[in-house]
Design a protein around this motif. Sequence first.
Motif, PDB file in Angstrom:
ATOM      1  N   VAL A  21       0.866  -1.189   0.000  1.00  0.00           N
ATOM      2  CA  VAL A  21       0.000   0.000   0.000  1.00  0.00           C
ATOM      3  C   VAL A  21       0.898   1.233   0.000  1.00  0.00           C
ATOM      4  O   VAL A  21       1.759   1.385   0.863  1.00  0.00           O
ATOM      5  CB  VAL A  21      -0.933   0.003   1.224  1.00  0.00           C
ATOM      6  N   THR A  22       0.722   2.092  -0.989  1.00  0.00           N
ATOM      7  CA  THR A  22       1.611   3.234  -1.167  1.00  0.00           C
ATOM      8  C   THR A  22       1.781   4.013   0.143  1.00  0.00           C
ATOM      9  O   THR A  22       0.779   4.254   0.838  1.00  0.00           O
ATOM     10  CB  THR A  22       1.073   4.142  -2.299  1.00  0.00           C
ATOM     11  N   PRO A  23       2.992   4.330   0.569  1.00  0.00           N
ATOM     12  CA  PRO A  23       4.260   4.219  -0.143  1.00  0.00           C
ATOM     13  C   PRO A  23       5.082   2.968   0.212  1.00  0.00           C
ATOM     14  O   PRO A  23       6.257   2.903  -0.131  1.00  0.00           O
ATOM     15  CB  PRO A  23       5.004   5.471   0.328  1.00  0.00           C
ATOM     16  N   ALA A  24       4.504   1.992   0.909  1.00  0.00           N
ATOM     17  CA  ALA A  24       5.252   0.802   1.318  1.00  0.00           C
ATOM     18  C   ALA A  24       5.570  -0.075   0.110  1.00  0.00           C
ATOM     19  O   ALA A  24       4.775  -0.190  -0.832  1.00  0.00           O
ATOM     20  CB  ALA A  24       4.445   0.003   2.337  1.00  0.00           C
ATOM     21  N   ASP A  25       6.728  -0.722   0.148  1.00  0.00           N
ATOM     22  CA  ASP A  25       7.093  -1.668  -0.913  1.00  0.00           C
ATOM     23  C   ASP A  25       6.701  -3.091  -0.538  1.00  0.00           C
ATOM     24  O   ASP A  25       6.199  -3.848  -1.365  1.00  0.00           O
ATOM     25  CB  ASP A  25       8.588  -1.601  -1.204  1.00  0.00           C
ATOM     26  N   ALA A  26       6.954  -3.457   0.724  1.00  0.00           N
ATOM     27  CA  ALA A  26       6.549  -4.762   1.271  1.00  0.00           C
ATOM     28  C   ALA A  26       7.084  -5.947   0.476  1.00  0.00           C
ATOM     29  O   ALA A  26       6.479  -7.019   0.462  1.00  0.00           O
ATOM     30  CB  ALA A  26       5.022  -4.836   1.368  1.00  0.00           C
ATOM     31  N   GLY A  27       8.205  -5.749  -0.204  1.00  0.00           N
ATOM     32  CA  GLY A  27       8.847  -6.867  -0.901  1.00  0.00           C
ATOM     33  C   GLY A  27       8.461  -7.031  -2.349  1.00  0.00           C
ATOM     34  O   GLY A  27       8.969  -7.932  -3.026  1.00  0.00           O
ATOM     35  N   ALA A  28       7.575  -6.180  -2.879  1.00  0.00           N
ATOM     36  CA  ALA A  28       7.101  -6.357  -4.253  1.00  0.00           C
ATOM     37  C   ALA A  28       8.225  -6.193  -5.276  1.00  0.00           C
ATOM     38  O   ALA A  28       8.336  -6.987  -6.217  1.00  0.00           O
ATOM     39  CB  ALA A  28       5.975  -5.360  -4.537  1.00  0.00           C
ATOM     40  N   LEU A  29       9.045  -5.175  -5.105  1.00  0.00           N
ATOM     41  CA  LEU A  29      10.137  -4.986  -6.059  1.00  0.00           C
ATOM     42  C   LEU A  29      11.151  -6.113  -5.970  1.00  0.00           C
ATOM     43  O   LEU A  29      11.793  -6.461  -6.968  1.00  0.00           O
ATOM     44  CB  LEU A  29      10.811  -3.632  -5.826  1.00  0.00           C
ATOM     45  N   GLY A  30      11.286  -6.702  -4.787  1.00  0.00           N
ATOM     46  CA  GLY A  30      12.194  -7.836  -4.641  1.00  0.00           C
ATOM     47  C   GLY A  30      11.760  -9.033  -5.469  1.00  0.00           C
ATOM     48  O   GLY A  30      12.600  -9.783  -5.990  1.00  0.00           O
ATOM     49  N   VAL A  31      10.451  -9.236  -5.591  1.00  0.00           N
ATOM     50  CA  VAL A  31       9.936 -10.319  -6.438  1.00  0.00           C
ATOM     51  C   VAL A  31      10.426 -10.136  -7.861  1.00  0.00           C
ATOM     52  O   VAL A  31      10.916 -11.076  -8.509  1.00  0.00           O
ATOM     53  CB  VAL A  31       8.392 -10.345  -6.398  1.00  0.00           C
ATOM     54  N   LEU A  32      10.311  -8.924  -8.383  1.00  0.00           N
ATOM     55  CA  LEU A  32      10.736  -8.645  -9.753  1.00  0.00           C
ATOM     56  C   LEU A  32      12.250  -8.695  -9.891  1.00  0.00           C
ATOM     57  O   LEU A  32      12.777  -9.199 -10.893  1.00  0.00           O
ATOM     58  CB  LEU A  32      10.221  -7.273 -10.180  1.00  0.00           C
ATOM     59  N   GLU A  33      12.946  -8.184  -8.895  1.00  0.00           N
ATOM     60  CA  GLU A  33      14.401  -8.172  -8.946  1.00  0.00           C
ATOM     61  C   GLU A  33      14.958  -9.586  -9.095  1.00  0.00           C
ATOM     62  O   GLU A  33      15.848  -9.837  -9.926  1.00  0.00           O
ATOM     63  CB  GLU A  33      14.959  -7.513  -7.688  1.00  0.00           C
ATOM     64  N   ARG A  34      14.440 -10.529  -8.325  1.00  0.00           N
ATOM     65  CA  ARG A  34      14.942 -11.901  -8.390  1.00  0.00           C
ATOM     66  C   ARG A  34      14.670 -12.528  -9.758  1.00  0.00           C
ATOM     67  O   ARG A  34      15.542 -13.192 -10.327  1.00  0.00           O
ATOM     68  CB  ARG A  34      14.313 -12.728  -7.271  1.00  0.00           C
ATOM     69  N   LEU A  35      13.485 -12.314 -10.286  1.00  0.00           N
ATOM     70  CA  LEU A  35      13.143 -12.892 -11.588  1.00  0.00           C
ATOM     71  C   LEU A  35      14.014 -12.319 -12.698  1.00  0.00           C
ATOM     72  O   LEU A  35      14.519 -13.065 -13.555  1.00  0.00           O
ATOM     73  CB  LEU A  35      11.670 -12.625 -11.900  1.00  0.00           C
ATOM     74  N   LEU A  36      14.198 -11.015 -12.693  1.00  0.00           N
ATOM     75  CA  LEU A  36      14.919 -10.370 -13.778  1.00  0.00           C
ATOM     76  C   LEU A  36      16.422 -10.621 -13.690  1.00  0.00           C
ATOM     77  O   LEU A  36      17.095 -10.799 -14.715  1.00  0.00           O
ATOM     78  CB  LEU A  36      14.614  -8.870 -13.778  1.00  0.00           C
ATOM     79  N   GLN A  37      16.954 -10.655 -12.480  1.00  0.00           N
ATOM     80  CA  GLN A  37      18.377 -10.982 -12.340  1.00  0.00           C
ATOM     81  C   GLN A  37      18.657 -12.399 -12.843  1.00  0.00           C
ATOM     82  O   GLN A  37      19.659 -12.636 -13.526  1.00  0.00           O
ATOM     83  CB  GLN A  37      18.815 -10.838 -10.891  1.00  0.00           C
TER      84      GLN A  37
END
Length: 392
Positions: A21-37
């Motif tokens: 919930v904005t402005p919290a990230d709560a790990g969402a960008l980490g999900v994408l980071e792992r997949l893309l790396q």
Amino acid sequence: MPVNPIDALSIAQDLLRCPSVTPADAGALGVLERLLQAAGFDVHRVTFSEPGAADIDNLYARIGTSAPHLCFAGHTDVVPPGDVAAWSHGAFAGEVHDSQLYGRGAVDMKGGIACSVAAVLEYLAAHGGQPHDSGQGSISFLITGDEEDVAVNGTVKLLQWAAARGEKFDHCVLGEPSNVEALGDCIKIGRRGSLSGTLIVDGVQGHVAYPHRASNPVPDIAALIVALGNDPLDAGSDTFQPSNLEFTSVDVGNPATNVIPAQARARFNIRFNDQHSAESLQALIEQRVETACGNRIKARIDWLPSNAAAFVTKPGAFTDLVAAAIEQVTGRRPELNTGGGTSDARFITHYCPVIEFGLVGQTMHKIDERTPVADLATLTQIYRGVLERYFA
């Protein structure tokens, strides 16, 4: 580098289970980071700060080093879920029921991000882990956590950061929920601008039994509201619908019934097309207020800063390419549209042509936000078709 494709539903569920919930990230960008790396992307996590606003984490990832460069953009922050007890299924559970994926952000816009990531992973797996068999071309993701709030530490700054690094984008697909009724019915090629202000009318406070000793601002502000609504701002254009001014609240801050208030305030918002700028609209509205006031009413406007100008991506080869990919999968030729609210496309347009195409937006920001699982698969196919055509 070959990659193992992961389906959009799994990615979407992982994202929905992060209560970002904005402005919290709560790990969402980490999900994408792992997949893309894992897929060979060069991934950057960038945090921006601004006095009076929350620090925001953002993500930029790119594979390839040459043109043409296609960017997928989006946001992982979501609006609050509201009454969580009113949800049929957990707002952050990412559950599937009756072939529908439920969760805050399923439509706006974690589902769209999941589809773009899944499509890119599938595409790379089919092309030796590179955007093109020749080794040419680049694909990137520009993902913010600051779209649903004030949008000062997100896409606008991430684009500036990327430009300072020498990043150049040729085209961008923003996965906002652009479709109205069915997947494939609409591509957003532009948006109207947004400008907000407060109309303030000053009076003189006094006892209602002695009106001659006071000056009531309530009838005056009512007259000004009517006057500002009488004349249209414009007639629209071939690309945009007419601009409109809407009053959203009227307040005098007066709990008493026997007191004439000293001041009345009315908030309003203008959604304007490309015939105006924020500055020209301010001048126009202030002139209309001055004319309506005459020499008697004391009124002024407090304007809020606007970072949402109208823009349009002219139809051409890129919009035709996307429309062809949509039509091949859905059988629908999408309408090119500029309706709706603002989005981060208003920032991206300064760097490259941008279109918006994502899921169907009927349940966004609502209790029980959801999307058909079948639409996730279909949107992934469409994005895959865009990639195949773009790098052909």
